[in-house]
Design a protein around this motif. Structure first.
Motif: not given
Ligand code: OOG
Ligand code: MG
Length: 260
Positions: A75-82, A54-57, A151-157
């Protein structure tokens, strides 16, 4: 330095839990390049076996934007590992200087085109909602960055925890998301409190906002995709150990334990 090299630097900071200097202190980074670095970092994680779910704002609330000194939704990206299960545990030592924030999450039962979302035509009967906690962990020194850095850092996710899903229809539909009390506690002490209308005035706007961002970047949401709509309050530094809970009136609660 290439996009892939910059993504690799952020990846090793993540893997080693050691912060790095802001990219913006060394190079002139456009927001487009920043999203390319984020995408390269995610592609490397997928190649290593992670799955995008999924995604995160980020910065959908004024309090968050003010806290971090930025002024645009990202916008950032969510992965299952998180993902950490509700009531689950994660280790603080795996992170650098983690903070935690209460959020509302959406789940889209069917695939969503960016265009339909961006036009505000998402079908609310096809959407579930849940209370969420997000653990953010900037890979940059002192948790400081400009918009392109973060943003480069995947929005700190870093980690996220989802409470039980409820159909948005059971809550009363898209118009029933605003003005709900949000509370976050650590070991029973309230550390942040606010309202869902801190999120773009109404969290339903986050659905449109993710469509606009995805349309600009070229992407859609798969069936089952999760969206974190952005924190409703400021983020709070995580203690070395404790139990964090978040609750949103009428939606539910979620908790997670942090250990050293
Ligand atoms: C960036 C992530 C912002 C939110 O909910 O606003 C974010 C950061 O503050 O490090 O996740
Ligand atoms: Mg967040």
């Amino acid at each position: 330095m290439s996009i892939d090299e910059l993504a690799a630097r952020i990846a090793s900071a993540t893997a080693e839990s050691v912060p790095i200097p802001q990219l913006s202190s060394q190079i002139d980074l456009s927001l487009d390049d920043a999203y390319r670095i984020q995408a390269a970092g995610i592609a490397a994680r997928v190649a290593a076996g992670e799955r995008v779910i999924g995604a995160k704002l980020g910065f959908t609330s004024r309090e968050k934007a003010r806290q971090m000194g930025v002024d645009d939704v990202i916008l950032g990206t969510l992965t299952d590992r998180m993902a950490v299960p509700d009531g689950g545990v994660f280790r603080r030592a795996e992170l650098i200087h983690p903070r935690i924030e209460p959020e509302i999450a959406f789940r889209f039962r069917t695939a969503q085109s960016a265009r339909v979302l961006s036009e505000g035509d998402a079908d609310a009967t096809d959407i579930d909602v849940a209370v969420a906690l997000e653990v953010i962990d900037s890979r940059f020194a002192d948790f400081r960055f400009d918009l392109a850095d973060v943003v480069a850092d995947n929005t700190s996710a870093a980690r996220f925890v989802l409470g039980a899903w409820m159909p948005l229809a059971a809550l009363g539909g898209a118009s029933a998301l605003g003005l709900r009390a949000v509370r976050m506690e650590i070991d029973g002490t309230v550390v942040a409190a606010g309202s869902t209308d801190a999120i773009l005035g109404d969290p339903w706007r986050a659905v449109r906002s993710v469509g606009e961002k995805l349309a600009a970047l070229g992407g859609d949401l798969d069936a089952g995709a999760v969206l974190l709509a952005g924190a409703a309050t400021e983020a709070v530094p995580l203690p070395p150990a404790g139990v964090v809970t978040a609750a949103i009136a009428g939606i539910g609660r979620v908790s997670v334990e942090v250990t050293p």
